[in-house]
Design an enzyme around this catalytic site. Sequence first.
Site, PDB file in Angstrom:
ATOM      1  N   HIS A  87       6.374  27.932   0.467  1.00  0.00           N
ATOM      2  CA  HIS A  87       7.365  28.995   0.296  1.00  0.00           C
ATOM      3  C   HIS A  87       8.072  29.367   1.586  1.00  0.00           C
ATOM      4  O   HIS A  87       8.724  30.407   1.676  1.00  0.00           O
ATOM      5  CB  HIS A  87       6.667  30.241  -0.282  1.00  0.00           C
ATOM      6  CG  HIS A  87       7.512  31.000  -1.242  1.00  0.00           C
ATOM      7  ND1 HIS A  87       7.744  32.348  -1.134  1.00  0.00           N
ATOM      8  CD2 HIS A  87       8.189  30.590  -2.342  1.00  0.00           C
ATOM      9  CE1 HIS A  87       8.518  32.742  -2.118  1.00  0.00           C
ATOM     10  NE2 HIS A  87       8.810  31.696  -2.863  1.00  0.00           N
ATOM     11  N   LYS A  89      10.746  29.587   4.618  1.00  0.00           N
ATOM     12  CA  LYS A  89      12.194  29.526   4.835  1.00  0.00           C
ATOM     13  C   LYS A  89      12.433  29.829   6.301  1.00  0.00           C
ATOM     14  O   LYS A  89      12.846  30.930   6.653  1.00  0.00           O
ATOM     15  CB  LYS A  89      12.959  30.536   3.970  1.00  0.00           C
ATOM     16  CG  LYS A  89      12.806  30.369   2.464  1.00  0.00           C
ATOM     17  CD  LYS A  89      11.911  31.432   1.902  1.00  0.00           C
ATOM     18  CE  LYS A  89      11.869  31.348   0.388  1.00  0.00           C
ATOM     19  NZ  LYS A  89      10.920  32.353  -0.175  1.00  0.00           N
ATOM     20  N   ASP A  94      16.602  24.170  18.814  1.00  0.00           N
ATOM     21  CA  ASP A  94      16.543  23.940  20.270  1.00  0.00           C
ATOM     22  C   ASP A  94      15.346  24.615  20.931  1.00  0.00           C
ATOM     23  O   ASP A  94      15.377  24.912  22.127  1.00  0.00           O
ATOM     24  CB  ASP A  94      17.830  24.411  20.951  1.00  0.00           C
ATOM     25  CG  ASP A  94      19.043  23.600  20.530  1.00  0.00           C
ATOM     26  OD1 ASP A  94      18.864  22.443  20.103  1.00  0.00           O
ATOM     27  OD2 ASP A  94      20.171  24.133  20.612  1.00  0.00           O
TER      28      ASP A  94
END
Length: 317
Positions: A87, A89, A94
Amino acid sequence: MIRAHFESIYDRLIETLGKARHSVRLSVAWMNPELFSDAIDNLLDRGVQIAIAYYNVLANRRLKPYFHGRRINFYPVTPRWYGAYMHHKFCIIDDEVLITGSYNWTKNAARGFENVIIAEHEFELVKQYKHEFEDIKAFVNGDDTRQSKLCFEHPHCRSEAYHLAVFYPNDGNAPMATGIWQVCERHRHAKLVRSEPYTADDEFEVEREDFDEPTDRADSIEARQAKMLREFATQRESIEFIKGATAKRFGMPIDAYGSVRMKDEALHSKSGGSGFVFPEYEIVVQWRDVYYRKTVPESLSADDGYGRVIRGKEWTW
């Protein structure tokens, strides 16, 4: 600097991705590839390295074919437990910018009440997410030997089990220096399968030191990032060293390791007011294979049924 966004999130994602110079590591539950195709192609044209970990479900099956031929590393994640989700996100750009929040990288996400935060130069936070991404890669690339250990020590159990290396304190009371225990995930049955007495070899003591250093916020951004990357590399190398050294020494791989330590609140009375007190100990788990992370606790206490492992005593039935 950390900023929260609740509207126009897709625009903020595209804008922030467009600033990437070297690398993008994305871990996402759901993603519509066509929404980010142009942005990703632009990054690839500039030589930016891209890695995407995604929830391995039907809705995401076209993700990898959609980007066929592009130089992208994909990590499809199938959670161990039925009904469990991948789940995440989050996105690391960089090694200095972190995007995370509730927003799925899909068209439908723009219609809901969602959020992301974009954290720039918060390197301690970035380091934690870098560890998580590496753990996800290890989970995806792991072999089936992690699933081959079953508990046969108790009649009719047959639960999956894991190998736990326990480092005992050299305090004159410990029964051994290191013990490898096979621990049942479901019922916490435990069996000592390998052990080693104390010797003059203290390589594990050296490798178990903490590597975190205080950070001076007045340091330059470049200096703080370089320090974070050194710490990250040292921590990963330390894990691999202890895993490898233990496997070589005992002739078997381990799935977790920890040290026996006194609890912070250890000294308290159990005598009903007589005044006699004694210390309590626990096993602080310093590393767990991500395959077992949801079942191996961060600490093992006698109250939870691990007393014999903590004391180094063989289990009896």
